[in-house]
Design an enzyme around this catalytic site. Structure first.
Site, PDB file in Angstrom:
ATOM      1  CD  GLU A 270      -2.597   1.075   2.706  1.00 24.88           C
ATOM      2  OE1 GLU A 270      -3.090   2.142   3.126  1.00 24.88           O
ATOM      3  OE2 GLU A 270      -2.686  -0.009   3.310  1.00 24.88           O
TER       4      GLU A 270
ATOM      5  CG  ASP B 256      -0.950   0.774   6.320  1.00 20.78           C
ATOM      6  OD1 ASP B 256       0.110   0.185   6.035  1.00 20.78           O
ATOM      7  OD2 ASP B 256      -1.169   1.970   6.037  1.00 20.78           O
TER       8      ASP B 256
END
Length: 734
Positions: A515, A588
């Site tokens: 990400e 995350d």
């Protein structure tokens, strides 16, 4: 082994002995599948009566003692004496192979039973079978022990272990009660023989309910009631057995498997919820197969449910009994009735069910081949007629282009169809293909060329959809051919942001989808570049559950992922062309990360499902907290926790041990906050990391969940969120 071989070495199996000696020939296998097949045989006899217009209620009960009972309100098995054998109709049906009312006698115009072995096979493979028939104001009864007629002494209780006395001089069909005038029906209760079936063979309530619902759709107005009165433990065992066994229509809810340090998978699926007490399911539908299609469809509708009905005749030569009892080859004219319900949706999966006289044919046959050829013929003709408008060019439609997003139910009814084997999974009657092809092609042409406003608009949508599928297939094939795994002599046209690995061993390589660029920078330092590749994505990708195929392919992030994996997408996906052995989603450990992971899984589920089915898609499990424990006289210890609850437990444990830790405790808001050593140790190093494997055990349920949570319809999703179903407030990252 003796070389002597003469006629005395031959064995002649009489009556039902052949069934007990070779049960697989008649029911396919002796596991749960064969056990269920026996039940289907008994149920189908009652359904055939309903098809002939006799009786509209069928009940199936799974008793607590392991037996199963099927009851109906039809005409009842004949109780008079059959002249050739001198036995009652009941005994003939349950003890003689290839005997019954479905051999052209005129009792049934179209039926599922054809070979006259269904009831007798079930009897042969049952430790005990009891049959009761209501006819002529009386209730008749007869019992059998492994196919042999006789009488059980039930004074100590009804069951297969009750003392049994076989008939010696002659059989007796007992009269055991009276019924009101005009009341008819049959009740069959049997205990499967555990000498024949495997120990883990069990009746599956889920399969039974699915079959009952399917039959209720196919025979409008027929009521079916399923009652499971077994103890909860038995029901759970049966459900587990059903989950463990491969499904006959293998369509594949994503379930997470925890894999610690790349070790063996440990099932963490929720425990099976089993209701206490009898479970009763009742089905009755008036809408027929049109309603069945709406039930089966898992995607949003692009067209209404279209019905195609018609019939055709053919001549076949069959042996028939003449007045003298001799078999004579006779030319007979047959009528085949065709009924199809279909509609296209916005997905690309094909959901197709075919039936012959309400018997499911999961492996297809001549009727399915006729349906596909007639459908493709009609659609292809209209695409060619509108080639300039649709911008088709010289490309040709293929069957898969037409079937993409199609949900269809096909039923044909004809006397004495030819099946391949007693399990009746494939229709073999050759003339049916021509009839179905003609009926489907004619009616589909009428719909696609209709001037009626609604049908005209929907026909245009269908043609645009199949052409889009064709173009997607062609472009994906060309794309895939240029994206083979690179070697030293090839130039790679892969995205520049891909940090590839050096190894060419597909099985040992891993692609991490990370990400953002901040996480990419740390991951580059933390990875083993020999076998770990990195692909960064920018924020939240497109929700492909809502988007069209063209929107998905034009989205940079989605296109990059498909390009990097290199195996195509959708129907053109080929697993053996995938460039990496594992795909690991590394997002995350917060709500946004979970959302990104869900969007990525939606992409894989819809367009690269074989990757999930083969267990090659994983989710990384990064830690939430880093706790540094202070040690006197030696280096400090670093501990990681993965949830608030785990952190609380760790801190309490340290306090009890009088150990101090550095404050404030580091709370990772994203992977970019870790340094390379921390990321490697916790998330990327094979020796220490934890991965969650994503797998698919029930595609139909999974598709419904994805449509609920990621689809276009907002109202059901809002209701789900407001209800807080399955919500653990402790997991909310606030």
């Amino acid at each position: 082994m003796s070389s002597d071989y003469s006629a005395r070495h031959l064995s002649v199996l009489e009556g039902l002995e052949a069934v007990r000696k070779r049960p697989g020939m008649y029911i396919g296998s002796t596991d749960s599948r064969g056990l269920m097949h026996c039940l289907w045989e008994v149920i189908d006899n009652s359904v055939d009566e309903a098809l002939a217009g006799h009786g509209d209620e069928i009940g199936v009960t799974l008793h607590a003692d392991g037996s199963v009972e099927v009851s109906d309100l039809a005409r009842g098995i004949p109780v008079d004496v059959e002249p050739k054998t001198g036995l009652t109709g009941v005994e003939v049906v349950f003890t003689k192979l290839h005997a019954g009312g479905k051999f052209g006698s005129g009792s049934y115009a179209a039926s599922g039973g054809l070979h006259g072995v269904g009831a007798s096979v079930v009897n042969a493979l049952s430790e005990r079978l009891d049959v009761q028939v209501d006819r002529g104001g009386k209730t008749y009864a007869m019992s059998f022990h492994r196919g042999e007629p006789g009488v059980f002494d039930d004074s100590a209780g009804i069951g297969p272990d009750a003392p049994f006395a076989p008939f010696t001089s002659g059989s007796e069909l007992r009269v055991v009660g009276k019924v009101k005038k005009g009341v008819t029906g049959t009740r069959v209760r049997y205990w499967a023989d555990r000498q024949i079936f495997t120990k883990d063979a069990a009746f599956s309530t889920a399969d039974l309910v699915t079959r009952a619902r399917q039959t209720a759709f196919l025979v409008p107005g027929l009521g079916l009631t399923i009652t499971d009165a077994r103890p909860a433990s038995i029901t759970a065992a049966a459900q587990r057995a059903a989950l463990a066994a491969p499904a006959p229509d293998a369509d594949a809810v994503g379930v997470g498997d925890a894999v610690g340090a790349d070790g063996p998978a440990t099932d963490v699926a929720p425990a099976l919820a089993v209701e206490q007490g009898p479970v009763v399911e009742r089905f009755r539908y008036e809408g027929g197969i049109g309603e069945f299609v709406e039930h089966l469809a898992v995607d949003g509708a692009k067209t209404d449910v279209w019905r195609i009905q018609g019939s055709g005749t053919f001549t076949e030569t069959v042996p028939m009994l003449d007045d003298k009892g001799h078999m004579v080859s006779t030319a007979v004219e047959r009528t085949c009735e065709v009924d199809v319900a279909l509609r296209w949706g916005d997905g690309y999966e094909t959901v197709f069910r075919s039936f012959v006289n309400i018997i499911a044919t999961p492996k297809g046959g001549t009727h399915q081949a006729g349906f596909e050829s007639g459908l493709v013929k009609a659609v292809r003709a209209q695409v060619e007629a509108n080639a300039r408008k649709l911008k088709v060019g010289q490309d040709k439609l293929e069957k898969d282009d037409v079937l993409a997003g199609l949900t269809a139910v096909l039923t044909v009814r004809l006397p004495e169809p030819q099946f391949e084997g007693q399990t009746k999974e494939i229709l073999g009657t050759p003339a049916v293909r021509r009839i179905v092809d003609s009926v489907v092609a004619k009616r589909m042409t009428e719909i696609l060329t209709s001037t009626q406003r609604t049908e005209k608009a929907q026909a245009a949508v269908v043609l645009e959809k199949v052409v889009a599928e064709m173009k997607t297939r062609i472009s994906a094939r060309a794309h895939k051919e240029t994206q083979r795994r690179k070697n030293a002599l090839e130039n790679s046209s892969l995205p520049t942001k891909l940090a590839d690995c050096r190894s060419n061993d597909v099985d040992g390589t891993e692609l991490f989808i990370v990400e953002g660029d901040s996480a990419l920078g740390t991951a580059k330092l933390a990875r083993n570049s020999e076998y770990q590749a990195l692909l960064p994505i920018r924020g939240k990708i497109l929700n492909v559950q809502k988007a069209s195929v063209s929107d998905m392919l034009s989205n940079a992030e989605c296109a990059s992922i498909i390009q990097v994996i290199g195996a195509g997408s959708g129907r053109t996906f080929e697993l053996d062309q995938a460039r990496y052995g594992k795909v690991i989603i590394m997002s995350d450990a917060d709500v946004d990360g979970a959302h990104i992971r869900t969007l990525l899984l939606t992409l894989f589920f819809r367009y690269m499902r074989p990757m999930i089915e083969q267990g090659r898609v994983f989710a990384a499990v990064p830690p939430l907290h880093r706790v540094v424990v202070v040690n006197r006289g030696k280096p400090n210890d670093t501990l990681y926790t993965y949830s608030e609850q785990e952190l609380t437990t760790l801190l309490k444990k340290l306090e009890r041990s009088n150990k101090k830790y550095l404050e404030p405790i580091q709370r990772y808001k994203g992977l970019g906050e870790m340094d390379a050593d921390q990321l490697a140790e916790t998330t990327m190093d094979r020796a220490h990391r934890t991965l969650r494997r994503v797998n698919v055990s029930d595609a139909e349920s999974a598709a419904k969940v994805f449509e609920l949570l990621m689809g276009n319809d907002v109202a059901p999703r809002k209701e789900f969120i407001l209800a807080g179903e399955g919500l653990d407030r402790e997991r909310i990252d606030a």
